[in-house]
Design an enzyme around this catalytic site. Structure first.
Site, mmCIF file in Angstrom:
data_model
loop_
_atom_site.group_PDB
_atom_site.id
_atom_site.type_symbol
_atom_site.label_atom_id
_atom_site.label_comp_id
_atom_site.label_asym_id
_atom_site.label_seq_id
_atom_site.Cartn_x
_atom_site.Cartn_y
_atom_site.Cartn_z
ATOM 1 N N SER A 1 24.510 26.012 30.793
ATOM 2 C CA SER A 1 24.105 27.396 30.564
ATOM 3 C C SER A 1 22.586 27.564 30.517
ATOM 4 O O SER A 1 21.896 27.303 31.498
ATOM 5 C CB SER A 1 24.762 27.914 29.285
ATOM 6 O OG SER A 1 24.581 29.290 29.133
ATOM 7 N N ASP B 1 23.629 30.056 33.886
ATOM 8 C CA ASP B 1 24.955 30.097 34.502
ATOM 9 C C ASP B 1 25.529 31.511 34.532
ATOM 10 O O ASP B 1 26.701 31.700 34.835
ATOM 11 C CB ASP B 1 25.920 29.148 33.798
ATOM 12 C CG ASP B 1 26.249 29.580 32.375
ATOM 13 O OD1 ASP B 1 25.442 30.329 31.785
ATOM 14 O OD2 ASP B 1 27.295 29.165 31.858
ATOM 15 N N ASN C 1 22.346 38.212 21.950
ATOM 16 C CA ASN C 1 21.806 37.411 23.056
ATOM 17 C C ASN C 1 22.292 37.854 24.425
ATOM 18 O O ASN C 1 21.885 37.295 25.442
ATOM 19 C CB ASN C 1 22.113 35.927 22.842
ATOM 20 C CG ASN C 1 23.599 35.626 22.808
ATOM 21 O OD1 ASN C 1 24.436 36.338 23.366
ATOM 22 N ND2 ASN C 1 23.958 34.551 22.132
#
Length: 582
Positions: free
Chosen positions: A103, A321, A425
């Site tokens: 990620s 990602d 986030n």
């Protein structure tokens, strides 16, 4: 036959003859019984696992995002998670996903995670087994763990349908080697089949698993077609006059990862949407280095490749990602940004859905019987900005809180007819229950027969299109961006108008190193501390993979937020041992 080579190997300086362990007399190993682990299967596991011995002194744990570490340490772990994926497929009699990604981590890291049959995270019930597999010291211990677990879970190896796993990876250089290790792990289970789906975003693989298990088309082409068609439907339903009022482009930071490349493909299929992609994987930049949603959200500065010419422009950023998305505005000094984070996206989506449901509720007034009124709920964590929570509650929305972690948010959101969840986030999605989707389909048929062209009819079509545009398996930057853009066109809002819905309370987040983070016990979705005794009272007088405690503080000014966070950090340090905040 297995591709794992010889039937013997050397580890820890000792020669082991695997044929000696292939029979039922092997010490400590079950004789098969009802669990299906016969001689051939055990021999296959012993043979293959000898080629994937774990590095010494490394202990890994399966978190919300799976295993992550320096890529050089992960080969044995990824191999073993390939075994777990095959066993999970046998247990559920469904297609499972295995994704190689780290990620938003640095490019030298990598990781592996499992997608369950519904496209969501691996069942928490299986996480301890994943930890045990990853940390088994040698093939014999590994086989013992598998044999015990297979028996406990009553996993049959005699099913009509073999284990089937979709595998994918992101653009990291280490991905190809680790993907091969995963395939070897999958093939360690006799009859298991792996389908290499290529280089993907993580949400694409989750979407494919969910679609495949629902009996729908599930290739990458199908993913692009569903998203682009749904987006075009929403654009066609935009109120007259609004479409032209917000026709400027959105500039997207692809984090030098896979998301930017996929967005370029999707943009061309959507038609008419103005998207400029920067920091794609085809450039010279380094994955997640000075770019990406995690960098932008935490540092609140412009990513590499953005500058003075972008002041006032609508900008967005993916992570490596593409499962996180944040928007931002470049400030006049061209270095700092106004962040439009996951809380603001949740608010935008909730407002849009509430508007459509209100139009439908108006249509139900006066009907006989008990009209169905879908329940809309939003789900946040303790890290959500308090201003967003207050705004949502003032709209009359049901706001729920869960502990930090997508698996908790997703589970809670699924309790509503329509549940919207986002972390600050930028990771989140919208869930539509089967009940509400069936109701919407019925309303669609009803409206089509009358051909009214009413706002209620359009509201049904918008909600159905939104349910297909958003990735209901997991947070998806690609689908999220398209839904944001469609809603901004629908409302005629600029990014500034959207950002001005409410003003974030000044906040500060710190990490405090402690001896043992498990010594802290929280309650009320991590908003209060139960243990150690006395710490919550001390905090009240001030007014929140490594052993760290996260402290999140809000106040009316940034100076007060900083002071409060530092004061609480000192208290944590005082109660839990030596350390330092960062």
């Amino acid at each position: 036959m297995s591709s794992c080579g010889r039937w013997n190997s050397i580890w820890d300086g000792n020669f082991v003859d695997f044929e000696a362990y292939g029979g039922t007399s092997m010490a400590g190993i079950h004789d098969g019984g009802n669990c299906g682990m016969n001689k051939e299967q055990r021999s296959r596991l012993l043979e293959c696992s000898s080629h994937f011995l774990p590095p010494k002194g490394v202990n890994l744990l399966y978190g919300t995002a799976g295993f992550r570490a320096d890529a050089t340490l992960l080969k044995s772990t990824v191999y073993r998670i390939g075994i777990l994926a095959a066993l999970r497929s046998l247990k559920t009699q469904s297609v499972i996903g295995l994704m190689i990604t780290a990620s938003h981590n640095k490019v030298s890291d990598n990781g592996v995670k499992i997608a369950d049959p519904n496209g969501g995270m691996l069942s928490q019930h299986w996480e301890p087994f994943a930890d045990s597999l990853a940390n088994a010291s040698d093939p014999l211990q590994l086989l013992q763990l598998i044999d015990d677990f297979v028996g406990k879970e009553s996993i049959s190896f005699d099913n009509d349908h073999p284990a089937e796993i979709l595998v994918g990876r992101d653009t990291r250089p280490s991905g190809e080697t680790l993907l091969e290790a995963a395939k070897q792990g999958i093939s360690s289970i006799i009859g298991a089949i792996s389908h290499d789906m290529g280089i993907l975003t993580t949400p694409q693989l989750h979407w494919m698993v969910r679609s495949r298990n629902m009996g729908n088309k599930s290739t990458e082409h199908d993913y692009f077609q569903q998203l682009s068609h749904s987006f075009r439907c929403l654009v066609e339903l935009i109120p007259y006059g609004n479409k032209a009022s917000n026709s400027d482009k959105v500039v997207v930071d692809g984090a030098n990862g896979v998301g930017g490349d996929k967005l370029e493909v999707l943009r061309d299929l959507c038609g008419g949407i103005l998207i400029e992609v920067r920091n794609s994987s085809k450039g010279e930049g380094v994955l997640n280095e000075g770019v990406g949603a995690d960098f932008v959200q935490k540092e609140k500065v412009v990513p590499s490749g953005f500058g003075p010419s972008d002041v006032g422009q609508r900008c967005a950023s993916f992570d490596g990602d593409a499962d996180r998305l944040v928007y931002f505005l470049v400030q006049p000094d061209s270095k700092m940004i106004d962040l439009v984070d996951g809380d603001k996206m949740l608010t935008l989506f909730a407002l849009y859905i509430k508007e459509q449901l209100n139009a439908l509720n108006d249509n139900e007034i006066g009907k006989p019987g008990n009209p169905y009124h879908p329940c809309l709920g939003v789900v946040q964590t303790a890290y959500a900005n308090g201003a967003s929570t207050a705004y949502l509650k003032n709209l009359g929305l049901d706001v729920a809180f869960t502990p930090t972690g997508v698996k908790y948010l997703h589970e809670k959101a699924s309790e509503y007819d329509i549940g919207v969840y986002f972390e600050a986030n930028g990771h989140g999605t919208i869930l539509f229950s089967d009940t509400v989707l069936s109701w919407l389909e019925a309303r669609k048929i009803e409206f089509l027969s009358s051909n009214t062209g009413s706002e209620s009819q359009k509201a049904v079509l918008r909600l159905l299109a939104a349910s297909k545009l958003i990735n209901q398996a997991v947070g998806d930057a690609l689908s999220g961006l398209l839904l944001v853009e469609a809603i901004l066109l629908h409302t005629g809002w600029s990014i500034q108008t959207w950002n001005d819905l409410y003003k974030d309370l000044p906040s500060r987040q710190l990490k405090v190193k402690v001896v043992d983070r498990t010594a802290v016990v929280t309650a009320n979705a991590e908003t209060s501390v139960v243990q150690p005794a006395g710490i919550q009272e001390a905090i009240d007088t001030e007014t929140g993979t490594e052993d760290v405690i996260r402290v999140y503080a809000e106040a009316t000014t940034q100076e007060e937020a900083d002071s409060l966070a530092n004061g609480v950090a000192k208290l944590v340090d005082q109660y839990l041992g030596s350390g330092s905040s960062q």
